[in-house]
Every structure is written in C-alpha cells, then in structure tokens.
Design a protein around this motif. Structure first.
Motif, short mmCIF file in Angstrom:
data_model
loop_
_atom_site.label_atom_id
_atom_site.label_comp_id
_atom_site.label_asym_id
_atom_site.label_seq_id
_atom_site.Cartn_x
_atom_site.Cartn_y
_atom_site.Cartn_z
N GLY A 64 -22.10 4.28 -53.57
CA GLY A 64 -22.41 3.73 -52.18
C GLY A 64 -22.84 1.86 -52.70
O GLY A 64 -21.80 1.16 -53.72
N GLU A 65 -23.94 1.50 -51.74
CA GLU A 65 -23.48 -0.40 -51.84
C GLU A 65 -25.14 -0.88 -52.12
O GLU A 65 -25.78 -0.48 -51.44
N GLN A 66 -24.90 -1.57 -52.15
CA GLN A 66 -26.50 -2.26 -52.74
C GLN A 66 -26.42 -3.83 -52.89
O GLN A 66 -25.38 -4.92 -53.01
N TYR A 67 -27.56 -4.74 -52.19
CA TYR A 67 -27.18 -6.14 -52.38
C TYR A 67 -29.14 -6.06 -53.04
O TYR A 67 -29.52 -5.78 -52.98
N ASP A 68 -28.80 -7.66 -54.15
CA ASP A 68 -29.71 -7.61 -55.03
C ASP A 68 -30.01 -9.15 -54.99
O ASP A 68 -28.69 -10.10 -54.84
N SER A 69 -31.10 -9.46 -54.06
CA SER A 69 -31.43 -11.05 -53.99
C SER A 69 -31.50 -12.27 -55.44
O SER A 69 -31.91 -13.31 -54.89
N ASN A 70 -31.95 -10.87 -56.54
CA ASN A 70 -32.45 -11.63 -57.57
C ASN A 70 -31.63 -11.20 -58.71
O ASN A 70 -32.50 -10.31 -59.09
N SER A 83 -32.66 -14.96 -61.98
CA SER A 83 -31.72 -15.46 -61.55
C SER A 83 -31.70 -16.09 -61.20
O SER A 83 -31.05 -16.54 -60.82
N GLU A 84 -32.77 -16.02 -59.55
CA GLU A 84 -32.31 -16.85 -58.50
C GLU A 84 -30.68 -16.51 -58.22
O GLU A 84 -30.58 -17.10 -56.89
N VAL A 85 -30.29 -15.22 -58.26
CA VAL A 85 -28.70 -15.08 -57.91
C VAL A 85 -28.20 -14.12 -57.71
O VAL A 85 -29.82 -12.64 -57.58
N SER A 86 -27.82 -13.71 -55.97
CA SER A 86 -27.41 -12.43 -55.37
C SER A 86 -26.22 -12.28 -55.73
O SER A 86 -25.59 -12.95 -56.17
#
Length: 167
Positions: A64-70, A83-86
């Motif tokens: 699958g696919e995931q989006y991590d905003s932090n 980290s404040e990196v997405s």
C-alpha cells in the motif's frame, strides 16, 4: 428428554469452539456427540471438516501507500517525533506461517514476517524489518493464552542495521 438435549448441546458447543479455532475443545465436544446414535455421522463429519480447515501453511501479504506528515526522526541529535518533514511511502508486509495442531494446544506456529518501506522523498528513512517467531495458542471459554511467543527481529534503516531484538 436429557438424553436428546445433551448430544445436541455438545454439537452446539463444538460449533462454537470450531468457529473460534479452539480445536481441542471442538474435537472433545464433537466426539461426545459422535458417541450417540443420533449424532454419530454428523459429529464425525464435523470432526473431519474441522481437521480439513486446519491449514499447514498460512500467509498474509499487503502492499500500500501511506502519507506521513511528520516523519519520526531516528537521529539522536534531533528531537524524536518532531522532524516536521512529510513524505509519501510505499510499504509491503509479508507474513508466512507453518502451523501444527498438537494434542496439547490449539495451534503451534513457526513464522517469518517481513516489512519494508520506500519513502519517495526521504530515502534515509527507508526501513526494512525481518522477524522470525514461534507461537503457541491455547484458548479457553473466557480467555486465550499465547505462550510462549518467542521472536527475534532485525531492523534496517537506509540499508544499515539499526536494531536487533529477541523477545
């Protein structure tokens, strides 16, 4: 009247035990019902069907696919979790088990599980984890025992070994 209720109750309890994969309980109840003339054939068929449902090999695969905003940091110089990196990432999980059904437990399993991620923008966060495990399951009416569950795993980040564990 009790002679008819007793075997039918055993069949019902056998069904409940089978549906929750409590194979020792199910075989005991079906065998008691099979000892009667009325339920002999049906109970024996249930035992055969139950034994056929006990798979030697089982597996699971997910991609699958995931989006991590932090994206969580693993760098000791950074504040963990800040980290404040997405990043978008693709993940894959595979779990394969070899199952046994001994007389002393509902199931005994030996397995291997692999997890891998590929981050689109942060390749240093690409992770893979490989795990081997042994597990024994015995279920009762109100609780379930998973003993012993022994596992060992190795985790890699960006292709370098990050951690190992034994539990």
């Amino acid at each position: 009247q009790n002679e008819k209720v007793y075997p039918s109750t055993k069949m019902l309890i056998g069904e409940i035990c089978t549906s929750s994969k409590r194979y020792i309980c199910a075989e005991k109840e079906y065998s008691a019902a099979a000892a009667t003339e009325e339920y002999s054939d049906t109970a024996k068929e249930k035992i055969t069907k139950m034994k056929d449902s006990q798979k030697l090999f089982t597996g699971f695969l997910s991609v699958g696919e995931q989006y991590d905003s932090n994206v969580t940091s693993i760098d000791e110089d950074e504040i963990p979790g800040a980290s404040e990196v997405s990043s978008w990432r693709t993940y894959a999980v595979a779990d394969l088990k070899l199952n046994f059904y001994p007389s002393f437990a509902d199931s005994v399993s030996i397995g291997t599980m692999h997890y891998k991620t590929w981050n689109y923008d942060l390749h240093s966060y690409d992770m893979s984890m490989h795990k081997l495990y042994f597990q024994m399951k015995q279920a009762y009416d109100t609780f379930e025992i998973l003993l012993p569950k022994i596992s060992t795993s190795i985790t890699y980040f960006d292709g370098e070994k990050f951690s190992t564990s034994v539990s």
